[in-house]
Design an enzyme around this catalytic site. Structure first.
Site, PDB file in Angstrom:
ATOM      1  N   PHE A  65       0.813  -1.214   0.000  1.00 12.05           N
ATOM      2  CA  PHE A  65       0.000   0.000   0.000  1.00 12.05           C
ATOM      3  C   PHE A  65       0.851   1.269   0.000  1.00 12.05           C
ATOM      4  O   PHE A  65       0.325   2.378   0.082  1.00 12.05           O
ATOM      5  CB  PHE A  65      -0.979  -0.008   1.174  1.00 12.05           C
ATOM      6  CG  PHE A  65      -2.158  -0.938   0.991  1.00 12.05           C
ATOM      7  CD1 PHE A  65      -2.469  -1.469  -0.255  1.00 12.05           C
ATOM      8  CD2 PHE A  65      -2.964  -1.283   2.073  1.00 12.05           C
ATOM      9  CE1 PHE A  65      -3.551  -2.325  -0.436  1.00 12.05           C
ATOM     10  CE2 PHE A  65      -4.062  -2.126   1.912  1.00 12.05           C
ATOM     11  CZ  PHE A  65      -4.355  -2.640   0.651  1.00 12.05           C
ATOM     12  N   HIS A 234       4.178 -15.909  -3.903  1.00  9.80           N
ATOM     13  CA  HIS A 234       3.929 -15.802  -5.354  1.00  9.80           C
ATOM     14  C   HIS A 234       4.686 -16.849  -6.191  1.00  9.80           C
ATOM     15  O   HIS A 234       5.549 -16.517  -7.003  1.00  9.80           O
ATOM     16  CB  HIS A 234       4.195 -14.393  -5.882  1.00  9.80           C
ATOM     17  CG  HIS A 234       5.374 -13.656  -5.298  1.00  9.80           C
ATOM     18  ND1 HIS A 234       6.625 -14.213  -5.167  1.00  9.80           N
ATOM     19  CD2 HIS A 234       5.482 -12.387  -4.826  1.00  9.80           C
ATOM     20  CE1 HIS A 234       7.447 -13.317  -4.639  1.00  9.80           C
ATOM     21  NE2 HIS A 234       6.772 -12.203  -4.425  1.00  9.80           N
ATOM     22  N   ASP A 304      -0.602  -9.851  -4.094  1.00  6.72           N
ATOM     23  CA  ASP A 304       0.635  -9.110  -4.363  1.00  6.72           C
ATOM     24  C   ASP A 304       0.315  -7.777  -5.049  1.00  6.72           C
ATOM     25  O   ASP A 304       0.990  -7.362  -5.993  1.00  6.72           O
ATOM     26  CB  ASP A 304       1.614  -9.928  -5.196  1.00  6.72           C
ATOM     27  CG  ASP A 304       3.032  -9.352  -5.169  1.00  6.72           C
ATOM     28  OD1 ASP A 304       3.284  -8.428  -4.365  1.00  6.72           O
ATOM     29  OD2 ASP A 304       3.883  -9.816  -5.953  1.00  6.72           O
TER      30      ASP A 304
END
Length: 438
Positions: A65, A234, A304
């Site tokens: 963020f 990921h 992600d």
């Protein structure tokens, strides 16, 4: 005697660890108080969920963020607004901000910034580095800390720990499960000349499957030596899936919607918008990650979410930054896969609520059960929508899925018994709180 609740969710199909079926849910003081037939009970608010599926609140355990330091791309308010509009009730934010989240003071600064501004509940990963290794045992136990995150391959930010000695020292100092970006830094350096200026399709050639597998093999060896639990973020290669099948004694792992949905064929259409670390790869790797999901090797889904502005992404490769938005599209993209028959809805629930709760020791979330936080992601499995850039609430204001039509859509986001989002509109002011951990 009829019971009284603050809220009743009536007539929805509840999808949970014990199956799926039509049940009412009674909420009191922000927590689930009763499951069953509550037709004769009263409540201050009753939401008609007939025709909808009520899921445990979706937890996205990997988002960026960007606050502090990079707030022209995103901040805690805009990122969390995108989260709840997409049906996400809690998000774990990554440490590669500016300054990095590598100290108690930096963690507390993020918690202060989050209170009264974030729309979803939150936790913050603490970066593990060569410099703070002696402090990690204390840092990982602080309120609001999701755990320790380590970058073994260089990505966006300055948190690289590329050597075995540094990783082993971190693993020996901590007790919670640590998360890892697993790409071999030495191989990335060796192969930089393979980047073709102006051609983002060369990104997965540079950051190839060997860079990912080699690093993951190193990480598992070090985890076993340290007798530590690790979480590989990921996963992007079929080779890692095959290897991790034999490493469940020490390793959990994550898949992302973009590695399950997009492929190398999309570079010609999306260009640098598809540029991500680790890269989106060929169809054979996408199918390999799907195999990992179907075989239970994959433990959780994470978006992600890593926004950059369109101006930044428009830079010619390789000057263009890696990253794309994802927190708002996680639920609709994966529900579309559910409707296509690639994934059971109950498996989606395990990957996005029960799985994160189990791996990271989350208290009071991840199940629809009496005593748990009344966090719900309410979805219409029959609803068809077309994802557009104009829907994206991230400050970056774009998505690689612009123009993609999906079936399955988030209708409501409820957090601790409060309707935060309903039918695409925010319903209450920012009310996120720090996630609690055992």
């Amino acid at each position: 005697m009829a019971q009284t609740f603050d809220l009743i969710l009536a007539g929805g199909t509840v999808v949970n660890q014990d199956g799926a079926g039509q049940r009412d849910i009674g909420v009191r003081a922000g927590r689930i108080a009763e499951l069953g037939d509550l037709a004769h009970s009263s409540a201050a608010e009753r939401i008609d969920c007939r025709g909808l599926h009520v899921l445990p609140g979706v937890i996205d355990s990997q988002v960026h963020f960007r606050e502090p330091g990079l707030t022209h791309k995103e901040d805690l308010e805009t990122g969390s607004r995108a989260a709840v509009l997409g049906g996400v009730t809690a998000a774990f934010e990554m440490p590669n901000t500016n300054p990095t989240t590598t100290s108690a003071e930096a963690l507390e600064d993020k918690l202060v910034r989050a209170r009264g501004r974030m729309h979803c509940d939150f936790a913050f990963w603490v970066g593990g580095t060569h410099e703070n290794v002696a402090d990690l045992a204390e840092l990982e136990r602080l309120p609001g800390a999701a755990g320790i995150k380590v970058f073994m391959g260089s990505s966006t930010g300055r948190l690289l720990v590329g050597d075995d000695a540094g990783v082993l020292a971190i693993l020996k100092h901590i007790r919670r499960r640590a998360a890892f970006h697993s790409e071999d830094e030495a191989r990335l350096e060796e192969r930089k000349s393979l980047r073709v200026p102006g051609d983002p399709a060369s990104h997965p050639v540079w950051r190839d499957e060997t860079a990912a597998l080699r690093c993951t093999e190193r990480l598992i060896r070090l985890a076993r030596e340290a007798r530590a639990q690790v979480h590989v973020l990921h996963i992007s290669t079929r080779e890692e899936i095959a290897f991790l099948e034999g490493a469940k004694d020490v390793a959990s792992c994550e898949a992302t919607p973009h590695h399950l949905t997009l492929g190398a064929e999309d570079y010609s259409r999306l260009g640098t918008k598809l540029q991500m670390n680790p890269p989106v790869r060929s169809a054979q790797h996408r199918e390999g990650v799907w195999r990992g999901l179907s075989q239970g090797v994959i433990d959780v889904l994470g978006s992600d979410h890593a926004p950059h502005t369109l101006e930044e992404k428009a830079k010619p490769y390789p000057e263009s930054p890696s990253g794309m938005t994802g927190v708002q599209t996680l639920v609709p993209i994966m529900l579309d896969h559910v409707n296509a028959g690639r994934l059971a809805l109950q498996r989606f629930v395990d990957l996005t609520s029960a799985g994160p709760q189990r791996l990271f020791g989350i208290v009071g979330k991840g199940r629809i059960a009496a005593g748990y936080d009344a966090d719900f992601t309410i979805v219409d499995m029959k609803r068809t929508e077309t994802i557009r850039d104009s829907w994206i609430a991230s400050r970056a204001a774009w998505t690689p899925y612009d123009g993609k039509t999906v079936t399955g859509w988030p209708v409501g986001t409820l957090i601790r018994g409060r309707r935060v989002m309903w039918e695409g509109e925010l319903s209450v002011p920012s009310m996120g709180e720090a996630v609690r951990f055992a």
